[in-house]
Enzyme design. Sequence first.
Site, PDB file in Angstrom:
ATOM      1  N   HIS A 255      68.772  27.937 140.266  1.00  0.00           N
ATOM      2  CA  HIS A 255      69.369  29.216 139.879  1.00  0.00           C
ATOM      3  C   HIS A 255      68.669  30.391 140.536  1.00  0.00           C
ATOM      4  CE1 HIS A 255      71.454  26.749 136.937  1.00  0.00           C
ATOM      5  NE2 HIS A 255      72.395  27.630 137.140  1.00  0.00           N
TER       6      HIS A 255
ATOM      7  N   GLU B 293      82.121  20.017 135.500  1.00  0.00           N
ATOM      8  CA  GLU B 293      80.863  19.896 136.243  1.00  0.00           C
ATOM      9  C   GLU B 293      80.139  18.609 135.898  1.00  0.00           C
ATOM     10  OE1 GLU B 293      78.156  23.126 135.364  1.00  0.00           O
ATOM     11  OE2 GLU B 293      78.747  23.206 133.282  1.00  0.00           O
TER      12      GLU B 293
ATOM     13  N   ASP C 276      76.451  21.285 139.527  1.00  0.00           N
ATOM     14  CA  ASP C 276      76.117  20.198 138.603  1.00  0.00           C
ATOM     15  C   ASP C 276      76.951  18.955 138.882  1.00  0.00           C
ATOM     16  OD1 ASP C 276      73.961  20.991 136.956  1.00  0.00           O
ATOM     17  OD2 ASP C 276      75.258  22.498 136.067  1.00  0.00           O
TER      18      ASP C 276
ATOM     19  N   CYS D  15      83.772  27.238 141.077  1.00  0.00           N
ATOM     20  CA  CYS D  15      82.808  28.334 140.965  1.00  0.00           C
ATOM     21  C   CYS D  15      81.397  27.911 141.365  1.00  0.00           C
ATOM     22  CB  CYS D  15      82.812  28.925 139.563  1.00  0.00           C
ATOM     23  SG  CYS D  15      82.296  27.746 138.303  1.00  0.00           S
TER      24      CYS D  15
HETATM   25  C1  PEP Z   1      77.751  24.644 138.663  1.00  0.00           C
HETATM   26  O1  PEP Z   1      77.106  23.782 138.061  1.00  0.00           O
HETATM   27  O2  PEP Z   1      78.352  24.441 139.734  1.00  0.00           O
HETATM   28  C2  PEP Z   1      77.821  26.018 138.136  1.00  0.00           C
HETATM   29  C3  PEP Z   1      78.612  26.921 138.672  1.00  0.00           C
HETATM   30  O3  PEP Z   1      77.002  26.338 137.108  1.00  0.00           O
HETATM   31  P1  PEP Z   1      75.429  26.568 137.263  1.00  0.00           P
HETATM   32  O4  PEP Z   1      75.113  26.621 138.728  1.00  0.00           O
HETATM   33  O5  PEP Z   1      75.103  27.839 136.573  1.00  0.00           O
HETATM   34  O6  PEP Z   1      74.864  25.386 136.583  1.00  0.00           O
HETATM   35 MG    MG Z   2      76.450  24.112 136.036  1.00  0.00          MG
END
Ligand code: PEP
Ligand code: MG
Length: 540
Positions: A187, A428, A452, A499
């Site tokens: 992140h 995910e 994920d 996303c």
């Molecule tokens: C993902 O897992 O692709 C996602 C968009 O959520 P995060 O990256 O916040 O886990």
């Molecule tokens: Mg995620």
Amino acid sequence: MERYIGKSVLKGVAVGRVFCYKKQDYHIEKTEITDIDGELNRVKEAIEAAKTQLTALYDKALTSVGEDHAMIFDIHRMMLEDDDYLEVIEQAVKDGTNAEYAVEMAQEQFAQLFTSMDDDYMKARAVDIKDISQRVIRILLGIPEDGVPTEEPVILIADDLTPSETVKMNRNKILAFVTVRGSSNSHTAILARSMNLPALVNTKMKPSDDWNGKVGVVDGFNGEFILEPEKDILDEMILRKNQWVADLEALEALKGKENVTGDGRRVDIFANIGKVNDVEAVLEADAGGIGLFRSEFLYLGRESFPTEDEQFASYKTVLEKMGGKKVVIRTLDIGADKKVDYFHLDPEENPALGYRAIRICLDRPEIFMTQLRAIYRASAYGKASIMFPMIVSVEEVKRTKEIVEQVKGELTVEGYPMGEVELGIMVETPAAALLSDKLAKEVDFFSIGTNDLTQYTLAVDRQNQKLESTCNTHHPAVLKLIEMTVKNGHKVGIWVGICGELAADTDLTETFLDMGVDELSVSPSSVLKVRKAVRDIKTN
Ligand code: PEP
Ligand code: MG
């Protein structure tokens, strides 16, 4: 000159002075002082400096996020004028205690007082007391709030950065990030990307304080950090940086243009955000909406839960600023790398496979309901959608929807106006993709979280830097799950977006369009790049 190779997070070039960031965990010792007047003066000056900082923060927040958010800085400034609070500090210093310790004593005394009160509003003030006291202590110790001591923006070097540390950083004071450890799917990397900053992780260097102030270059195209480059290399890098900036400027011409291919296929290009302030970048990038608001970032970098009103103010500001464009708010996805002390989560062997996201929300519905109340109250001010992370079963979605109904019922009785809110889930986990035919009947949309989904499908920990080179982000298994999800969503007429970070991978834009993906949600800095890739597609 020293050169280090790392994993690039954003393709860009930065040239500037280097600053080695230190974790801000300071410990205050009690010491005896003899110069009482001098110490009282230190306190007075620190409090005045804190008030000046808060006035500046208020003014900045007023223009960037509006009065609702700015207000907190005004409240903090007023708290620093409270006679009782100041008296406790003053008395402690008069008794011979050093200023830092005296402020910390006042902090503890008042935080305890507020915590013991019955009224929820007053209880929540304990956090504010800690906040203002820590500000004064930082000033007394000469520690800058964001960890960057200079006014000139720097190339920030760190061993590793947590998401909480990254969200606190002031984007205007940073040219690039370089970390010794970390993975490009973490992140922290995602935050760097959202700030449009060149960044490298996993550089395996040994930074030291004597690097501070030296000139460095971050070359995100070749994944290289160069300390004290020789003149010809520096000159070349300055040219490359100017070229990068010029290329970004050239993309500006695509603002206001449609996301349509040469053969007439359209796709929505939305943006991902983590903070209220990020909306500026979304509007600047001309995104069609917000496809992922990582709401858990509202919970990071603080010492207690954001209240319903605080969250309401955040969602309302985002919705209003987006002026009727869709805003998909993802409910709390805490856990794994996004750690928050006040949740008191137990240590886990495998946090990514652990107690996180919707699992926490269903287990601790009081936290979940506070967030849902805030979102539904804000929904009267724009076009809100809600999506739920880490879903693995139809039962979870049904249980979630029951809680949503309960919240809506309560708000209706209380007389709050609410807008129409679409409900969706993140796909995910492989389980969600494989069950997407069943899940599609329960929701209004799917948003595929490829970060994920890739980690769970390939059994590759997204935080593990050692696995980066073996992790194939275009793995056919992941693409197959995406395709299956899109098909199953479309069978019952719901929209399907992506996303995760893969949405911005322009090598796959055509593949996603061929699959029929309806929306790609990317960091604001990638919106125009993806628009260009879409418009460059000529035939089906
Ligand atoms: C993902 O897992 O692709 C996602 C968009 O959520 P995060 O990256 O916040 O886990
Ligand atoms: Mg995620």
